[in-house]
Scaffold this motif. Structure first.
Motif, PDB file in Angstrom:
ATOM      1  N   ASN A  11       0.778  -1.179  -0.128  1.00 13.81           N
ATOM      2  CA  ASN A  11       0.075   0.261   0.258  1.00 13.81           C
ATOM      3  C   ASN A  11       1.180   1.317   0.382  1.00 13.81           C
ATOM      4  O   ASN A  11       0.177   2.321   0.841  1.00 13.81           O
ATOM      5  CB  ASN A  11      -1.100   0.226   1.427  1.00 13.81           C
ATOM      6  N   ALA A  12       2.027   0.979  -0.475  1.00 12.60           N
ATOM      7  CA  ALA A  12       2.702   2.272  -0.810  1.00 12.60           C
ATOM      8  C   ALA A  12       3.053   2.438  -2.105  1.00 12.60           C
ATOM      9  O   ALA A  12       4.075   0.981  -3.052  1.00 12.60           O
ATOM     10  CB  ALA A  12       4.065   2.690   0.315  1.00 12.60           C
ATOM     11  N   PRO A  13       4.101   3.158  -2.644  1.00 14.98           N
ATOM     12  CA  PRO A  13       4.406   3.655  -3.859  1.00 14.98           C
ATOM     13  C   PRO A  13       6.710   2.606  -3.458  1.00 14.98           C
ATOM     14  O   PRO A  13       6.968   2.542  -2.581  1.00 14.98           O
ATOM     15  CB  PRO A  13       4.234   5.182  -4.210  1.00 14.98           C
ATOM     16  N   PHE A  14       6.831   3.231  -4.681  1.00 15.94           N
ATOM     17  CA  PHE A  14       7.981   2.662  -4.777  1.00 15.94           C
ATOM     18  C   PHE A  14       8.609   3.593  -4.706  1.00 15.94           C
ATOM     19  O   PHE A  14       8.362   5.380  -4.780  1.00 15.94           O
ATOM     20  CB  PHE A  14       8.933   2.006  -6.574  1.00 15.94           C
ATOM     21  N   VAL A  15      10.124   3.480  -3.297  1.00 16.68           N
ATOM     22  CA  VAL A  15      10.511   4.765  -2.850  1.00 16.68           C
ATOM     23  C   VAL A  15      12.271   4.376  -4.081  1.00 16.68           C
ATOM     24  O   VAL A  15      12.451   3.254  -3.341  1.00 16.68           O
ATOM     25  CB  VAL A  15      10.964   4.221  -1.394  1.00 16.68           C
ATOM     26  N   GLU A  47       2.091   1.056 -13.251  1.00 18.92           N
ATOM     27  CA  GLU A  47       2.832   1.690 -12.374  1.00 18.92           C
ATOM     28  C   GLU A  47       4.625   1.923 -12.291  1.00 18.92           C
ATOM     29  O   GLU A  47       5.465   2.607 -12.229  1.00 18.92           O
ATOM     30  CB  GLU A  47       2.607   1.047 -10.431  1.00 18.92           C
ATOM     31  N   VAL A  48       4.941   0.854 -12.755  1.00 15.87           N
ATOM     32  CA  VAL A  48       6.109   0.440 -13.217  1.00 15.87           C
ATOM     33  C   VAL A  48       6.998   0.964 -14.768  1.00 15.87           C
ATOM     34  O   VAL A  48       8.055   2.175 -15.117  1.00 15.87           O
ATOM     35  CB  VAL A  48       7.243  -0.858 -12.791  1.00 15.87           C
ATOM     36  N   ASP A  73      10.827  -9.369   3.274  1.00 19.43           N
ATOM     37  CA  ASP A  73      10.038 -10.644   2.558  1.00 19.43           C
ATOM     38  C   ASP A  73       8.684  -9.217   2.616  1.00 19.43           C
ATOM     39  O   ASP A  73       8.388  -8.435   2.942  1.00 19.43           O
ATOM     40  CB  ASP A  73       9.359 -11.567   3.924  1.00 19.43           C
ATOM     41  N   GLY A  74       7.454  -9.535   1.833  1.00 20.98           N
ATOM     42  CA  GLY A  74       6.281  -9.192   1.755  1.00 20.98           C
ATOM     43  C   GLY A  74       6.689  -7.757   0.905  1.00 20.98           C
ATOM     44  O   GLY A  74       5.828  -7.140   1.286  1.00 20.98           O
ATOM     45  N   THR A  75       7.699  -7.802  -0.043  1.00 16.58           N
ATOM     46  CA  THR A  75       8.072  -6.710  -0.503  1.00 16.58           C
ATOM     47  C   THR A  75       8.143  -6.988  -2.281  1.00 16.58           C
ATOM     48  O   THR A  75       7.732  -7.984  -2.495  1.00 16.58           O
ATOM     49  CB  THR A  75       8.800  -6.209   0.202  1.00 16.58           C
ATOM     50  N   ILE A  76       8.466  -5.820  -3.087  1.00 19.75           N
ATOM     51  CA  ILE A  76       8.974  -5.700  -4.324  1.00 19.75           C
ATOM     52  C   ILE A  76       9.769  -4.828  -4.229  1.00 19.75           C
ATOM     53  O   ILE A  76      10.181  -3.553  -3.828  1.00 19.75           O
ATOM     54  CB  ILE A  76       7.849  -5.073  -5.182  1.00 19.75           C
ATOM     55  N   VAL A  77      11.244  -5.433  -5.239  1.00 18.00           N
ATOM     56  CA  VAL A  77      12.523  -5.193  -4.718  1.00 18.00           C
ATOM     57  C   VAL A  77      12.939  -4.678  -6.658  1.00 18.00           C
ATOM     58  O   VAL A  77      12.442  -5.625  -7.681  1.00 18.00           O
ATOM     59  CB  VAL A  77      13.479  -5.628  -4.694  1.00 18.00           C
ATOM     60  N   LEU A  78      12.929  -3.256  -7.294  1.00 20.51           N
ATOM     61  CA  LEU A  78      13.106  -3.364  -8.485  1.00 20.51           C
ATOM     62  C   LEU A  78      14.554  -2.591  -8.575  1.00 20.51           C
ATOM     63  O   LEU A  78      15.328  -1.286  -8.004  1.00 20.51           O
ATOM     64  CB  LEU A  78      12.156  -1.939  -8.644  1.00 20.51           C
TER      65      LEU A  78
END
Length: 379
Positions: A11-15, A47-48, A73-78
């Motif tokens: 529930n947050a944008p990419f940082v 979004e990406v 865990d429970g995140t997305i890494v770019l």
């Protein structure tokens, strides 16, 4: 090579890490590794794409995300990479397009890549139903020996429900993505190492088909395995990650580690991540936190061996079984890798259901389980 990274929590944008955006990168390769539930959001590709308008975006679901020396865990890494002296080509296919014939799928993917100046093929594959051994056999069938190959099978934590992959679209099931790296300036090395120890009696596979194991020494394989696990048999298939199988196809061959992805109680069989040929010798395996951390260090040493340049980026794929053993100390194996490859190397990757890399000193790629696999890049 220009590299930037970002992280997205629920529930947050990419940082972004160390910068405000990635719009200054030209035609980057954007690797997006994340929790399956988060990747199921219908808007994730858009979004990406808003962050990188002209990017090659590759998604893969995980059993844990790796960024620098941290396991999440429970995140997305770019991780977005702009190559300054070399180029990439990306192709995808789906198991459903090849009647679930994974070897044919591998051959089809390999045929899509012009061979001139192709240095390396990196595979990000769905991990729920694919036979990784057959996929690699297909890729290797017409691959020139000078083209190296590595990658991994995507994960879904320890649920084993569904895995997601895609190229330039929302992640979906059954996808295999191949990234081809082209250019004489590229230096790419890969290696793997486990840290698991065989124990108990050695048994012979007497009935199997591809990656399904039916009998050991003429007895139902699943019954034997459950007897070894005792109370832990109630937690299958998750508990099987702590006790993989060592499979030796001949006296001269290196033993392969095979993880049990699922069980078939009706057939009294075990479904493994890769092939288990009849006549192979099998033993149970186990490991400790210290052995796994030491194995990660050894994998990094092998990947660095003989390199001319320091790596600019490292893609790490480690197995969910290692993560379960390490538990609260999981990051120690990433720290061991970093101590070898150096602080200047950007690190990304994920925890998987299977790893792809050649044995040290060999050209042909193999499917592994329960290993730390590194692929190191520099221009």
């Amino acid at each position: 090579m220009k590299i930037i990274q970002a992280i997205k929590k629920a529930n947050a944008p990419f940082v972004f890490k160390g910068c405000s955006s990635g719009k200054h990168l030209k035609n980057p390769l954007v690797l997006v590794f994340g929790n399956r539930y988060m990747l199921e959001t219908n808007s994730i590709y858009e979004e990406v794409k808003e962050l990188f308008t002209d990017a090659h975006v590759v998604f893969g679901s995980t059993s844990g995300e790796i960024m620098d020396d941290t396991v999440l865990d429970g995140t997305i890494v770019l991780t977005a990479i702009e190559f300054e002296k070399s180029s990439i080509l990306v192709h995808r296919s789906n198991v459903g397009e090849h009647n679930n014939n994974d070897e044919n799928l591998g051959q089809h993917l390999m045929a899509q890549f012009p061979k001139e100046d192709l240095k390396h093929l990196f595979i990000i594959s769905e991990g729920s139903t694919v036979n990784g051994s057959a996929l690699i056999n297909g890729l290797e069938k017409h691959k020139h020996s000078m083209i190296s190959l590595s990658g991994g099978l995507c994960g879904d934590d320890d649920r084993f429900e569904r895995t997601l992959v895609s190229y330039n679209e929302n992640p979906k099931e059954g996808e295999i993505v191949a990234i081809g790296f082209y250019g004489s300036s590229l230096e790419i090395t890969s290696a793997n190492f486990g840290g698991w120890t065989p124990f108990g009696p050695e048994r012979i596979i007497t009935k199997a088909q591809d990656n399904i194991l039916y009998e050991l020494d003429g007895k139902p394989a699943l019954d034997l395995y459950k007897n070894y696990l005792g109370e832990k048999a109630k937690e299958l298939p998750k508990s099987a990650l702590l006790y993989p199988l060592s499979v030796r196809t001949s006296e001269e061959s290196e033993p392969l580690v095979r993880t049990i992805l699922n069980i078939d109680n009706k057939e009294n069989a075990m479904i493994l991540a890769g092939d288990v040929p009849i006549g192979s010798k099998v033993q149970l395996m186990m490991s400790s936190v210290d052995d796994i951390a030491s194995g990660a260090y050894s994998a990094a040493e092998l990947a660095m061996k003989g390199r001319n340049k320091n790596p600019e980026i490292a893609l790490l794929i480690s197995c969910i079984g290692r993560k379960l053993v390490m538990d609260q100390r999981t990051e120690e194996e990433i720290e061991e890798v970093k101590s070898v490859i150096g602080n200047s190397t950007v690190i990304t990757g994920f925890y998987s259901y299977g790893e792809m890399a050649p044995f040290q000193g060999q050209d042909q790629c193999k499917l592994h389980n329960q290993t730390m696999t590194l692929t190191l890049f520099s221009e």
